[in-house]
Design a protein around this motif. Structure first.
Motif, short mmCIF file in Angstrom:
data_model
loop_
_atom_site.label_atom_id
_atom_site.label_comp_id
_atom_site.label_asym_id
_atom_site.label_seq_id
_atom_site.Cartn_x
_atom_site.Cartn_y
_atom_site.Cartn_z
N SER A 127 2.93 -4.88 -27.67
CA SER A 127 3.94 -3.95 -27.19
C SER A 127 3.65 -2.53 -27.67
CB SER A 127 5.33 -4.40 -27.66
OG SER A 127 6.34 -3.54 -27.18
N TYR A 128 3.26 -2.40 -28.92
CA TYR A 128 2.89 -1.11 -29.50
C TYR A 128 1.73 -0.47 -28.74
CZ TYR A 128 0.71 1.73 -33.32
OH TYR A 128 0.13 2.70 -34.09
N LEU A 129 0.74 -1.27 -28.40
CA LEU A 129 -0.41 -0.76 -27.64
C LEU A 129 0.00 -0.35 -26.23
CD1 LEU A 129 -3.02 -3.43 -28.80
CD2 LEU A 129 -3.09 -0.99 -29.37
N HIS A 130 0.79 -1.18 -25.57
CA HIS A 130 1.21 -0.87 -24.20
C HIS A 130 2.04 0.40 -24.15
CE1 HIS A 130 2.19 -1.82 -20.00
NE2 HIS A 130 3.35 -1.28 -20.29
N HIS A 131 2.94 0.55 -25.11
CA HIS A 131 3.84 1.70 -25.12
C HIS A 131 3.07 3.01 -25.27
CE1 HIS A 131 8.18 2.82 -25.55
NE2 HIS A 131 7.64 3.92 -26.05
N GLN A 132 1.95 2.97 -25.97
CA GLN A 132 1.15 4.19 -26.10
C GLN A 132 0.60 4.64 -24.76
OE1 GLN A 132 -1.62 4.56 -29.52
NE2 GLN A 132 -0.88 2.54 -30.12
N ALA A 133 0.28 3.68 -23.88
CA ALA A 133 -0.28 4.02 -22.58
C ALA A 133 0.80 4.41 -21.59
CB ALA A 133 -1.07 2.83 -22.04
N GLU A 134 1.93 3.68 -21.57
CA GLU A 134 2.98 3.96 -20.59
C GLU A 134 4.28 3.35 -21.10
OE1 GLU A 134 5.51 4.94 -18.16
OE2 GLU A 134 5.27 2.75 -17.90
N ALA A 135 5.23 4.19 -21.41
CA ALA A 135 6.44 3.73 -22.08
C ALA A 135 7.49 3.19 -21.13
CB ALA A 135 7.03 4.88 -22.91
N GLY A 136 7.57 3.70 -19.89
CA GLY A 136 8.64 3.30 -19.00
C GLY A 136 8.63 1.82 -18.68
N THR A 137 7.44 1.26 -18.46
CA THR A 137 7.35 -0.17 -18.17
C THR A 137 7.69 -1.02 -19.39
OG1 THR A 137 4.97 0.14 -18.52
CG2 THR A 137 5.73 -0.09 -16.24
N SER A 138 7.71 -0.42 -20.57
CA SER A 138 8.11 -1.18 -21.76
C SER A 138 9.57 -1.65 -21.66
CB SER A 138 7.94 -0.32 -23.02
OG SER A 138 6.58 -0.11 -23.32
N CYS A 139 10.39 -0.94 -20.89
CA CYS A 139 11.80 -1.32 -20.77
C CYS A 139 11.97 -2.71 -20.18
CB CYS A 139 12.55 -0.25 -19.97
SG CYS A 139 14.30 -0.62 -19.71
N PRO A 140 11.47 -3.00 -18.97
CA PRO A 140 11.62 -4.37 -18.45
C PRO A 140 10.85 -5.40 -19.27
CG PRO A 140 10.27 -3.04 -16.97
CD PRO A 140 10.89 -2.10 -17.95
N LEU A 141 9.74 -5.01 -19.88
CA LEU A 141 9.00 -5.95 -20.72
C LEU A 141 9.80 -6.35 -21.94
CD1 LEU A 141 5.53 -4.19 -20.48
CD2 LEU A 141 6.10 -6.41 -19.49
N THR A 142 10.43 -5.37 -22.57
CA THR A 142 11.26 -5.64 -23.75
C THR A 142 12.44 -6.53 -23.40
OG1 THR A 142 10.68 -3.67 -25.02
CG2 THR A 142 12.89 -4.53 -25.34
N MET A 143 13.14 -6.21 -22.32
CA MET A 143 14.32 -7.00 -21.94
C MET A 143 13.92 -8.42 -21.57
SD MET A 143 16.70 -4.27 -19.84
CE MET A 143 15.44 -3.94 -18.60
N THR A 144 12.80 -8.58 -20.88
CA THR A 144 12.34 -9.91 -20.50
C THR A 144 12.01 -10.73 -21.74
OG1 THR A 144 11.48 -9.06 -18.41
CG2 THR A 144 10.60 -11.16 -19.17
N HIS A 145 11.30 -10.11 -22.68
CA HIS A 145 10.96 -10.82 -23.92
C HIS A 145 12.21 -11.22 -24.69
CE1 HIS A 145 10.05 -10.69 -28.34
NE2 HIS A 145 9.16 -11.56 -27.94
N ALA A 146 13.15 -10.31 -24.83
CA ALA A 146 14.33 -10.57 -25.64
C ALA A 146 15.29 -11.55 -24.98
CB ALA A 146 15.06 -9.25 -25.93
N ALA A 147 15.23 -11.69 -23.66
CA ALA A 147 16.15 -12.59 -22.95
C ALA A 147 15.80 -14.05 -23.15
CB ALA A 147 16.15 -12.26 -21.46
N VAL A 148 14.56 -14.36 -23.47
CA VAL A 148 14.11 -15.76 -23.49
C VAL A 148 14.93 -16.63 -24.44
CG1 VAL A 148 12.18 -17.29 -23.99
CG2 VAL A 148 11.81 -15.22 -22.65
N PRO A 149 15.10 -16.26 -25.72
CA PRO A 149 15.87 -17.14 -26.60
C PRO A 149 17.32 -17.28 -26.19
CG PRO A 149 15.39 -15.05 -27.69
CD PRO A 149 14.58 -15.08 -26.44
N VAL A 150 17.89 -16.27 -25.54
CA VAL A 150 19.27 -16.36 -25.06
C VAL A 150 19.35 -17.36 -23.91
CG1 VAL A 150 21.18 -15.07 -24.05
CG2 VAL A 150 19.74 -14.00 -25.79
N LEU A 151 18.42 -17.25 -22.97
CA LEU A 151 18.42 -18.16 -21.83
C LEU A 151 18.14 -19.60 -22.24
CD1 LEU A 151 16.46 -15.91 -19.32
CD2 LEU A 151 18.91 -16.44 -19.27
N ARG A 152 17.36 -19.79 -23.29
CA ARG A 152 17.02 -21.15 -23.74
C ARG A 152 18.22 -21.89 -24.31
NH1 ARG A 152 11.06 -20.54 -26.69
NH2 ARG A 152 9.82 -20.71 -24.77
#
Length: 549
Positions: A127-152
């Motif tokens: 995530s740290y590497l991706h954010h250096q290249a392009e931060a806007g797409t980090s938003c859906p990536l972060t939410m998708t990652h964080a949603a998994v334990p809630v959905l489980r």
């Protein structure tokens, strides 16, 4: 004998010189000793090849795609040419390629689809590497990652959890049954309440036959509206509750919500954020009725971690841009990096960047260990709020300092620095602004004995590592003894704890920059601005470590 430059061709007014070469391509892994060491300390060394590969991609193709994704902003289409309501958002192809690469390499799901020791640390590094290249797409990536334990938590939503974690990206607007991988957005904020989510007025009415709930209401900030599903809060009969609202229902029809407009934001231009109305939209409950806030707490901790990672990434990229420029720019007969005052500024940025990276990855390691270690879990709980406050608070000023190193070149859009500067305030606002984080730290100290004890243990351990850490730890222990009186001083307390944590991590890791950090940040040998490090430090050695030539 000095050579004479060839004459200029007719009508050429000048020859361009004294400009740095392009920043990219760069190997963001090979360049970053602090990242490599933090990954190893966090037990994620087994993922090195995966990280190395993504670092090369992020420093080349993804870096270049980031300019296109931000130049051509998302467009809202509420209706098609026949007048039918479609509520879609169109993106530049670069946006989809960025998400495709990120999902394929595990930025949104490595923690979950490869659940082994160190996976959270490796995912954090991605995530740290991706954010250096392009931060806007980090938003859906972060939410998708964080949603998994809630959905489980809900067996009926297992398909959603598995496909959110899967290393596949599919931008088609179809039901999830036809997709190998999905993304998940969020809709919490309403006009009448931002951080005070309990004031949400959206209603959730149980539907006949156990077909979920019907949502009616308005969300002022609805992130990544082309996601396949959204975690939202609404008032059910027994109180505020968390729901999963799909974009498309099982039969493929669009769910009953309307995108009203896209937000005209300061930054985050590649990513769409919307305002939305729910018009009886079907949704499924996640957790018990009235337990909405409790249900999303785990998600909040993970998104706060990504705010820390984003701030550290922005600081790192801004510093790297500044040092790259200074190494190639001649000023008054010397390279800019050789000018003593500029060397102080750059070294100060290097110290700050390494400390930010070290803290963010240290917290990621605690998150990684939390499932099996109650002390790590308690530390992760309080440290995410501490780190989010401090790292996100620092990022805008640090990016601006890097802009100054380039001068006017750092203010024009051909440089990545204006984009970083617009992006930098976002992480301090998202998932609770500064006051919310500091009040949450106080709340944890008062109401959660395990979190309070975890912090005291950290202070005790830090005190053994360096006299300056011992002095600061003693001071903080005295303050914590009167925690009930600290609300007006909460920012000061959290700032000092964050600095102690950073200094302790660097010292324990044997970082060559630890002494510079401790003397400047805790020892009083620093001013209120960057570039005020003690003059006897070896600036050149600091810069060689921070970014090899």
């Amino acid at each position: 004998m000095q050579s004479v430059p060839p004459p200029l061709p007719p009508f050429e007014t000048h020859a361009v010189g004294n400009v740095p070469p392009p920043f990219e391509p760069r190997d963001l892994w090979a360049d970053d000793a602090a990242l490599r060491e933090a990954v190893a300390r966090g037990g994620a060394g087994g993922h090195e090849e995966q990280l190395r590969a993504y670092a090369r991609l992020a420093g080349d193709e993804l870096y270049r795609l980031g300019f296109d994704a931000n130049r051509d902003r998302p467009r809202l289409r509420t209706h098609d040419r026949h007048g039918q309501r479609v509520d879609t958002v169109e993106f530049h192809p670069a946006y989809h390629r960025l998400l495709e690469a990120a999902k394929a390499h595990g930025v949104a799901g490595l923690s979950w689809h490869t659940p082994e020791p160190g996976a959270h640390v490796a995912r954090a590094a991605l995530s740290y590497l991706h954010h250096q290249a392009e931060a806007g797409t980090s938003c859906p990536l972060t939410m998708t990652h964080a949603a998994v334990p809630v959905l489980r938590r809900e067996p009926a939503l297992r398909e959603w959890a598995d496909k959110a974690a899967a290393p596949h990206y599919d931008p088609r607007d179809v039901a999830i049954a036809g997709k190998a991988g999905i993304t998940v957005g969020m809709g919490m904020t309403e006009k009448q309440g931002g951080s005070d989510v309990r004031s949400n007025a959206t209603t959730a009415t149980p539907m006949p036959g156990g077909e979920g709930y019907a949502l009616v209401g308005h969300k002022w900030f609805f992130s990544a509206p082309m996601s396949d599903g959204f975690l939202v809060l609404a008032q059910a009969p027994d109180g505020l509750t968390c729901f999963l609202m799909p974009r498309r229902l099982g039969d493929g029809t669009k769910n009953a919500f309307r995108l009203m407009r896209l937000k005209d934001k300061l930054g985050d231009w590649s990513n769409a954020s919307s305002e939305v109305e729910f018009c009886g939209a079907q949704a499924w409950r996640v957790g018990g009725e009235g337990r909405g806030v409790a249900t999303i707490l785990e998600m909040v901790m993970l998104t706060r971690l990504d705010c820390m990672l984003g701030a550290a990434a922005e600081t790192r990229m801004a510093f790297a841009q500044a040092l790259h420029h200074a190494r190639h720019r001649l000023v008054f007969g010397r390279r800019l990096v050789e000018q003593p005052l500029m060397a102080n500024v750059l070294a100060d940025l290097a110290v700050e960047s390494e400390a930010a990276t070290a803290l963010a990855l240290h917290v990621a390691a605690a998150v990684d260990a939390a499932a099996d270690d109650p002390q790590a879990a308690a530390f992760a709980r309080i440290a995410t709020a501490i780190g989010k406050y401090w790292l996100c608070r620092r990022a805008p000023a640090l990016v601006n300092e890097a802009q100054e190193c380039l001068g006017g070149g750092g203010y024009v859009e051909e440089s990545i620095l204006p984009r970083l500067y617009r992006q930098a305030p976002l992480n301090s606002i998202w998932e609770g602004s500064g006051n919310i984080q500091c009040l949450d730290v106080l709340r944890a100290l008062v109401r959660e004995p395990a979190a309070a004890q975890a912090l005291r243990t950290v202070l005790e351990q830090a005190a053994q590592r360096h006299p300056l850490l011992a002095r600061e730890a003693e001071r903080l222990q005295r303050q914590l003894a009167a925690v009930d009186t600290l609300e007006p001083l909460a920012r000061q307390l959290v700032e000092r704890v964050a600095l102690l944590l950073q200094g302790s991590i660097l010292q324990a890791a044997g970082s060559p920059l630890a002494e510079a950090f401790l003397r400047s940040r805790l020892g009083g040998e620093h001013g209120l601005a960057m570039g005020t490090l003690p003059a006897d430090l070896d600036f050149a050695a600091i810069l060689v470590r921070a970014l090899p030539r």
